[in-house]
Scaffold this motif. Structure first.
Motif, PDB file in Angstrom:
ATOM      1  N   THR A 232      16.952   4.352  -1.779  1.00 52.04           N
ATOM      2  CA  THR A 232      15.912   3.911  -2.717  1.00 52.04           C
ATOM      3  C   THR A 232      14.861   4.988  -2.882  1.00 52.04           C
ATOM      4  N   ASP A 233      14.641   5.396  -4.138  1.00 51.99           N
ATOM      5  CA  ASP A 233      13.616   6.394  -4.449  1.00 51.99           C
ATOM      6  C   ASP A 233      12.371   5.781  -5.079  1.00 51.99           C
ATOM      7  N   VAL A 234      12.522   4.651  -5.754  1.00 48.38           N
ATOM      8  CA  VAL A 234      11.417   4.017  -6.470  1.00 48.38           C
ATOM      9  C   VAL A 234      11.452   2.524  -6.178  1.00 48.38           C
ATOM     10  N   VAL A 235      10.290   1.938  -5.932  1.00 44.69           N
ATOM     11  CA  VAL A 235      10.172   0.510  -5.632  1.00 44.69           C
ATOM     12  C   VAL A 235       9.447  -0.181  -6.786  1.00 44.69           C
TER      13      VAL A 235
ATOM     14  N   ARG B 183       1.496   3.337   2.907  1.00 48.30           N
ATOM     15  CA  ARG B 183       2.460   4.145   3.661  1.00 48.30           C
ATOM     16  C   ARG B 183       3.697   4.438   2.815  1.00 48.30           C
ATOM     17  N   THR B 184       4.205   3.427   2.113  1.00 49.50           N
ATOM     18  CA  THR B 184       5.390   3.636   1.293  1.00 49.50           C
ATOM     19  C   THR B 184       5.105   4.558   0.126  1.00 49.50           C
TER      20      THR B 184
ATOM     21  N   GLN C 168       8.729  -2.730   4.076  1.00 48.59           N
ATOM     22  CA  GLN C 168       9.114  -2.180   5.379  1.00 48.59           C
ATOM     23  C   GLN C 168      10.512  -1.571   5.315  1.00 48.59           C
ATOM     24  N   TYR C 169      11.415  -2.236   4.616  1.00 47.52           N
ATOM     25  CA  TYR C 169      12.799  -1.764   4.526  1.00 47.52           C
ATOM     26  C   TYR C 169      12.913  -0.551   3.610  1.00 47.52           C
ATOM     27  N   TRP C 170      12.338  -0.629   2.422  1.00 53.67           N
ATOM     28  CA  TRP C 170      12.496   0.443   1.444  1.00 53.67           C
ATOM     29  C   TRP C 170      11.800   1.731   1.866  1.00 53.67           C
TER      30      TRP C 170
ATOM     31  N   GLN D 244      -6.129   2.104  -4.907  1.00 58.52           N
ATOM     32  CA  GLN D 244      -6.603   2.985  -3.845  1.00 58.52           C
ATOM     33  C   GLN D 244      -5.480   3.291  -2.861  1.00 58.52           C
ATOM     34  N   ALA D 245      -4.580   2.326  -2.670  1.00 63.56           N
ATOM     35  CA  ALA D 245      -3.464   2.501  -1.740  1.00 63.56           C
ATOM     36  C   ALA D 245      -2.301   3.259  -2.365  1.00 63.56           C
ATOM     37  N   GLY D 246      -2.460   3.736  -3.589  1.00 67.03           N
ATOM     38  CA  GLY D 246      -1.399   4.506  -4.221  1.00 67.03           C
ATOM     39  C   GLY D 246      -0.432   3.701  -5.040  1.00 67.03           C
TER      40      GLY D 246
END
Length: 952
Positions: A414-417, A436-437, A406-408, A477-479
């Protein structure tokens, strides 16, 4: 009347919630024991708020009022309270009414609702949260509408109702605004709920990561020890806020430790403390938490161990810790945590046991393991990668990966998690947030404890029946970029953080080693990429040759990415030279700078200093972009003017356009396979991003009889359905599937040869004779199937062979079916798991799916794009499309079948399992030969109810 200990007390209505400012509150039913709390609460409410509630001056509650507001039957009259520290901060109640507005009982389905929020807590989203919960309670009790009377001047309360997203009517009567809300959830109300959830949870993380002041509780007198180590690390990182040392054993003579003020308690500090690092033994943690909670601390990091990881007693200590922290409105990391880091220039927080904080960068890192966290920090540091934030959550009893997603999602730093997860407490929510992220920036996950079959020690999470392979498929599936090892996590993170996303799978390979180029070429083919012929620069190539070759490759429209391979080159005297890595790095960076839209990766062998030089600062992307203030100076509720709340389409590699970017770094790898695997993940992710823009459409078919199916399901479940569920008989299953346009080929029992012959005459020859015994079902390899029986004579002979070879008819359960056109045998399944949700699965029948696990999965409701991907995701997919000269089968019919099954399960949550096996897919059309359907009372949807924090 009911008390909290009464069996009639609805304990399932209790919930911990996160409010708009990131703090927590507890919502619970009001009981007869709350009279004093109610009176104390009312005394703290302003006269204006009282006037808005009662439409007249109402300075105090009478004894009759107190009795009325604390005595409820929890059906027609319900009251809920939001509490912090055990005291009321807000209340809401409803009273069921009839059409004339008088008190009523069921079947009346309307209720009057009213709120009262303490002035000090207005603006925190308390009323909006209470509305979600009281609406859910009302729906449970058969109430479909709320009515409310609000004074026109009470704009805040009017906004609470109008912003909720429910269908509503508004009128002005007798000097007040009359509002009527339809309580049936809508797409808009769900969107509002999730937006509020996002804002609140992201804010709670922001409060943790950007505190204005930190207290380290358990700082020892002598150097060493956990508390003193954390204090030293805080000071060493240059934390920009105020720092305090706390130890109850400190005497009045010791006022300072390591140059910071020292106190015996948080209470003695006398100034606000935003974050407390709790570094005392587990038995002393409750005292420390109480000290923090009673003096306004917002967040906790609990380093102490001996909680759920130590056994049942520790698990109960962990639950008590979470309850205690939340009761004061605090959120926590841990217990058994390693700590948190925020490298933002305006914060510089190292509240962890890591002695050397990472450099500032664009990667956000979350890990559930301290040991893995240490390894990841070390690996990223060695390879020159910087972090924006780091969290090692330990037992993650409260704040989890979901909160940090939610934060990132909207964090401009932040570009990559990157996430290392050992368990996922709420897979359904994690998948939603990850999707979503991932649409804005890459999310890379490595999951531990995949095959142990048990929850890791310390992780108190619900158990899901869905195999890990299924969960992994749904994450993809969610990316989510799902990798297998911690090394692959770092490899992928480096490429994604430093390079743009590739626009396709075409890879140019160049270098001074033919052999290393061929290894890279083979690795590309293995990963499904399309490598061009390697360009061999020979071992005599100089850095200038590399620069020219890389520039030419990047300018070539025939490639989407470049892999450079390098070994020590031959010098003028013929000797092998490792050379100065800085010279080669400068040459490669110069060439890459001229074509910033394509990613570059380097594979090197024994070239001294090359990896370090490539990772060093070289240039900054978007130099002219407007600068964004450090995270500490920004809030989610007050972004900078002109800054969009929802991230726009990100720049290559996940960056947000306009945000300052870290210098572009070229990642270097010691093996071709590692570089290519990271590049392949970037290619697949980029393709997902492009396709996610058009997710497809859910199947719509005119012949679907949804009302008829609903009526049939109600009849089959009956008035008192078995909560364990029931498997439908074959005729009932066929009838239900038929309502959704899924015909099942008739199957007639054949308990003896004469009945078999009669069944064959009814169906028409040729026929198949099959056994249905559990140990032989769907196992043609065991000889339990006879096909293409053209007449009664062949049928009788086959019947005799079956019973002579495999057993008596009553053991085998023989059946007869008409033959269908030859094709490929497939399996279609759907199931519902309370944690994951509804899942649609596809594979080929037999060993391919059962032995090799070659099955694909998608979340329901599936779209036409999902259905097409289901067929193409399995390794044996070529059998459907004309492998080795065979005729391709009717994949369009198969995709339609998948969409119809998806619709059935999505429309009717009582359908908890569907199995179609086998489904024979021919050149034209398909035939469903067997079907099982299981019904059960609709499982609860945890993602549709009011917001609440998990309670494990």
């Amino acid at each position: 009347m009911t008390t909290a200990s009464d069996p009639a007390y609805p304990a399932h209505w209790e919930a911990d919630v996160v409010l708009r400012d990131g703090g927590t509150a507890r919502i619970r039913p009001i009981t007869t024991e709350d009279a004093e709390r109610l009176v104390s609460f009312y005394e703290l409410v302003s006269d204006e708020s009282k006037y808005y509630r009662f439409f007249a001056p109402y300075p105090r509650l009478s004894a009759k009022d107190v009795h009325r507001f604390t005595h409820h039957d929890y059906v027609d009259r319900v009251g809920l309270a939001a509490t912090v520290g055990g005291e009321f901060i807000a209340t809401v109640r409803y009273d069921r009414i009839n059409a004339q507005g008088r008190p009523a009982s069921a079947p009346a389905d309307e209720a009057e609702v009213a709120f009262l929020v303490q002035d000090a807590h207005q603006g925190r989203g308390v009323a909006s949260t209470l509305l979600e919960h009281i609406a859910a309670v009302a729906r449970e009790r058969g109430i479909r509408r709320f009515a409310a009377e609000v004074l026109p001047a009470n704009s805040k309360m009017i906004k609470v109702f109008t912003d909720a997203g429910y269908q509503q009517k508004r009128s002005f009567e007798d000097g007040s605004v009359h509002l009527t809300l339809d309580l049936e959830p809508t797409a808009e109300s769900l969107a509002v709920q999730r937006a509020r959830e996002h804002r609140a949870e992201a804010r709670s993380v922001q409060r943790l990561l950007a505190p204005g002041s930190v207290a380290v509780i358990g700082t020892g007198r002598a150097p060493g020890g956990v508390g003193r180590t954390v204090l030293r690390n805080l000071l060493g990182a240059g934390f920009t806020g105020r720092t305090y040392a706390v130890n109850k054993a400190l005497g009045p003579e010791l006022r300072e430790l390591d140059g910071v003020p020292a106190f015996p308690s948080v209470a003695a500090i006398g100034e606000p403390v935003d974050l407390a690092i709790v570094a005392v033994p587990a038995e002393r943690v409750p005292e420390a938490v109480a000290d923090c909670g009673e003096h306004g601390v917002q967040s906790l990091v609990v380093l102490a161990a001996d909680y759920a990881e130590s056994g049942p007693d520790g698990r109960e200590r962990q639950r008590a810790l979470v309850r205690q922290a939340r009761s004061y409105g605090m959120r926590l990391i841990g217990p058994n945590a390693f700590g948190i880091i925020n490298t933002a220039a305006g914060v510089r927080l190292n509240a962890s046991l890591a002695p050397e904080p990472p450099a500032a960068g664009r990667i956000g890192l979350f890990t559930q393991s301290g040991a893995i966290g240490i390894a990841l920090l070390s690996g990223l540091y060695r390879r020159g990668a910087g972090l924006s934030t780091f969290i090692s959550s330990g037992n993650r009893a409260d704040l989890s990966g979901n909160d940090f997603l939610q934060y990132w999602y909207e964090d401009p730093a932040t570009d990559v998690v990157l996430l290392y997860l050992e368990s996922i407490g709420n897979p359904r929510k994690f998948t939603r947030l990850a999707r979503r992220t991932a649409a804005a920036k890459p999310v890379v996950v490595v999951k531990g404890a995949r095959h142990s079959g048990t929850t890791p020690p310390g992780h108190a999470v619900p158990v899901t029946r869905v195999p890990d392979a299924t969960v992994s498929a749904l994450l993809r599936q969610a990316g989510v970029i799902l990798v297998g090892t911690v090394t692959e996590l770092v490899d992928a993170g480096l490429l994604l953080a430093g390079q743009p996303l590739p626009t396709g799978p075409r890879v140019a390979i160049l270098g001074n080693s033919e052999s290393l180029g061929l290894l890279t070429y083979d690795a590309c083919l293995t990963e499904g990429l399309r490598p061009l012929r390697p360009l061999d620069l020979t071992t005599g190539a100089t850095p200038a040759d590399f620069r020219a070759a890389l520039a030419a490759a990047l300018a070539d429209d025939a490639c989407d990415a470049v892999v450079v391979t390098a070994i020590p080159w031959v010098g003028e005297n013929g000797a092998m030279e490792s050379g100065d890595g800085q010279v080669l790095a400068d040459a490669l960076r110069e060439a890459a700078a001229a074509a910033p839209a394509k990613p570059v990766a380097v594979v090197h062998v024994e070239i001294g200093g090359l990896a370090e030089a490539l990772s060093a600062a070289a240039r900054t992307v978007n130099r002219g972009a407007p600068q964004v203030p450090p995270r500490a100076d920004r809030t989610l509720d007050n972004p900078d003017p002109g800054t969009r709340r929802t991230p726009p389409d990100p720049a290559p590699a996940g960056g947000v356009p306009g945000a300052p970017r870290e210098p572009r770094r070229i990642p270097a790898y010691p093996a071709a396979e590692r570089a290519v695997r990271a590049l392949a993940e970037a290619v697949r992710y980029a393709r997902w991003r492009r396709e996610a823009a058009d997710p497809g459409k859910v199947g719509e078919y005119d012949d679907i009889d949804e009302p008829g199916a609903a009526a049939l399901i109600d009849r089959l479940l009956g008035p008192a359905p078995d909560p364990r569920g029931t498997t439908l008989t074959a005729p009932d299953a066929e009838e239900l599937l038929g309502r959704y346009g899924i015909p099942v080929r008739p199957t007639l029992p054949a308990p003896d040869p004469d009945r078999a012959a009669e069944a064959a005459r009814r169906l028409g020859y040729p026929v198949a004779l099959k056994t249905t015994a559990p140990h032989l079902r769907h196992r043609p390899d065991l000889g339990g199937v006879r096909l293409d029986l053209a007449d009664e004579h062949q049928l009788a002979r086959a019947y005799a062979e079956l019973t002579a070879t495999l057993g008596k008819p009553e053991e085998l359960g023989p059946v007869v079916q008409a033959m269908v056109p030859r094709g490929v045998d497939t399996v279609v399944r759907a199931s519902i798991d309370s944690a994951v949700g509804a899942v649609l699965s596809f594979g080929l029948a037999g060993a391919a799916s059962e032995l090799l696990g070659d099955t694909s999965h998608r979340l329901i409701p599936a779209t036409d794009r999902d259905a097409a991907e289901l067929l193409r995701s399995i390794r044996t997919a070529p059998l459907l499309f004309g492998w080795r000269g065979s005729a391709p089968v009717d994949t369009a019919a198969l995709e339609e079948l998948l969409l119809r099954v998806s619709r059935l399960v999505d429309d009717h949550p009582e359908v908890v399992a569907v199995g179609l096996e086998p489904v024979i897919v021919a050149q034209h059309g398909l035939s469903v030969l067997g079907a099982t359907v299981r019904l059960a009372p609709a499982p609860p949807r945890t993602d549709l109810g009011p917001r609440r924090l998990p309670s494990y």
